[in-house]
Design an enzyme around this catalytic site. Structure first.
Site, PDB file in Angstrom:
ATOM      1  N   TYR A 139       2.582 -24.651  14.983  1.00 31.02           N
ATOM      2  CA  TYR A 139       3.986 -25.072  15.078  1.00 31.02           C
ATOM      3  C   TYR A 139       4.118 -26.553  14.726  1.00 31.02           C
ATOM      4  O   TYR A 139       5.026 -26.954  13.992  1.00 31.02           O
ATOM      5  CB  TYR A 139       4.494 -24.807  16.493  1.00 31.02           C
ATOM      6  CG  TYR A 139       5.941 -25.156  16.712  1.00 31.02           C
ATOM      7  CD1 TYR A 139       6.947 -24.511  15.999  1.00 31.02           C
ATOM      8  CD2 TYR A 139       6.310 -26.114  17.654  1.00 31.02           C
ATOM      9  CE1 TYR A 139       8.286 -24.828  16.204  1.00 31.02           C
ATOM     10  CE2 TYR A 139       7.640 -26.429  17.871  1.00 31.02           C
ATOM     11  CZ  TYR A 139       8.629 -25.785  17.145  1.00 31.02           C
ATOM     12  OH  TYR A 139       9.946 -26.104  17.357  1.00 31.02           O
ATOM     13  N   SER A 153      11.769 -31.102  15.297  1.00 34.40           N
ATOM     14  CA  SER A 153      11.299 -31.061  16.683  1.00 34.40           C
ATOM     15  C   SER A 153      10.493 -32.321  16.932  1.00 34.40           C
ATOM     16  O   SER A 153       9.986 -32.944  15.987  1.00 34.40           O
ATOM     17  CB  SER A 153      10.410 -29.823  16.898  1.00 34.40           C
ATOM     18  OG  SER A 153       9.702 -29.903  18.124  1.00 34.40           O
TER      19      SER A 153
END
Length: 258
Positions: free
Chosen positions: A156, A143
């Site tokens: 995250y 990501s």
């Protein structure tokens, strides 16, 4: 220019987290590219339905229920393969948007186990089969959170940074073997579940993530990127590919219409 059909020894592609979103879209695109796709996820009914869809379209797919955080189950799964051509480590996700000061350690643990240890488990288990194919590819779907930080994303972001480092280190360690390591790092992607899962089903909070952004990335956009990278000639390695919607310049700079 890529070959129309992958070599026979490397024609199996394993996709984790294939029950929805980017994983399901990637499975469809790799199947269309000539791979025999193995769909893994915890939700058996979802991957069974996807396998039926892919097979009905004239391609080849098989569903295999799997929790990537279960090491013993992953090793049992990997034992069924002599060779594997492609592994797409897609299983993962985010939980919550709390500050570091207020974050739930259980959320952090779950994100680390799924995104990082899940990727580690499957990659370690299938690496011998990927090497035996003579033309293997490991894809790590990280990501832009693995390449920058933002407030409210500490858990995250930490997990995705670890996943990025896993891919980068593996590439260094196995150079000279017939296995490539590709990292694809998407930015803002609107799928049916990612934000809803992050905000535990709160549709209002999930909707705010994409508010005012006319065209965030779709699962198909990311799957197309993965399929393109995987189908490059064997000597070509796409080390890292960052893909964002045009409206997103960084993790914290997004153009939103009123």
């Amino acid at each position: 220019m890529a070959a129309d059909v992958p070599p026979a020894a490397s024609r199996i592609a394993v996709v984790t987290g294939a029950s929805s979103g980017i994983g399901a879209a990637t499975a469809r695109q790799l199947a269309a590219a000539g791979y025999r796709v193995v769909l893994t996820a915890r939700r058996e009914e979802r991957i069974e339905a996807l396998a039926e869809e892919i097979n009905a379209a004239g391609h080849q797919a098989k569903a295999y229920p799997l929790d990537v955080t279960d090491r013993a189950a992953v090793e049992e799964f990997a034992g069924a393969f002599r060779t594997v051509g492609v592994l797409v480590n897609n299983a993962g996700g985010a939980l919550g948007a709390d500050t570091v000061a207020a974050g739930d350690p259980e959320d952090w643990r779950r994100m680390y186990e799924t995104n990082v240890l899940g990727t580690l488990n499957v990659t370690q288990a299938l690496l011998p089969a990927l090497t035996a194919s003579g033309d293997g590819t490991v894809v790590v779907l990280s990501s832009t959170a693995g390449h920058g930080t933002y407030e409210g994303g500490g858990g995250y972001v930490a997990a995705k940074h670890a996943e990025h480092v896993l891919a980068e280190t593996l590439r260094l360690e196995i150079v000279g073997t017939p296995v490539r390591v590709i990292e694809v790092a998407p930015g803002m992607v609107k799928t049916e579940e990612f934000a809803l899962t992050r905000f535990r089903g709160d549709e209002e909070k999930a909707g705010k993530v994409y508010a005012g952004v006319a065209e965030p990335l779709t699962a198909d956009d990311v799957a197309d990127t993965i399929a393109w990278a995987v189908t490059r000639p064997s000597h070509v390695n796409i080390d890292l590919l960052v893909v964002r919607p045009r409206a997103q310049a960084s993790n914290t700079k997004v153009h939103r219409e009123p």
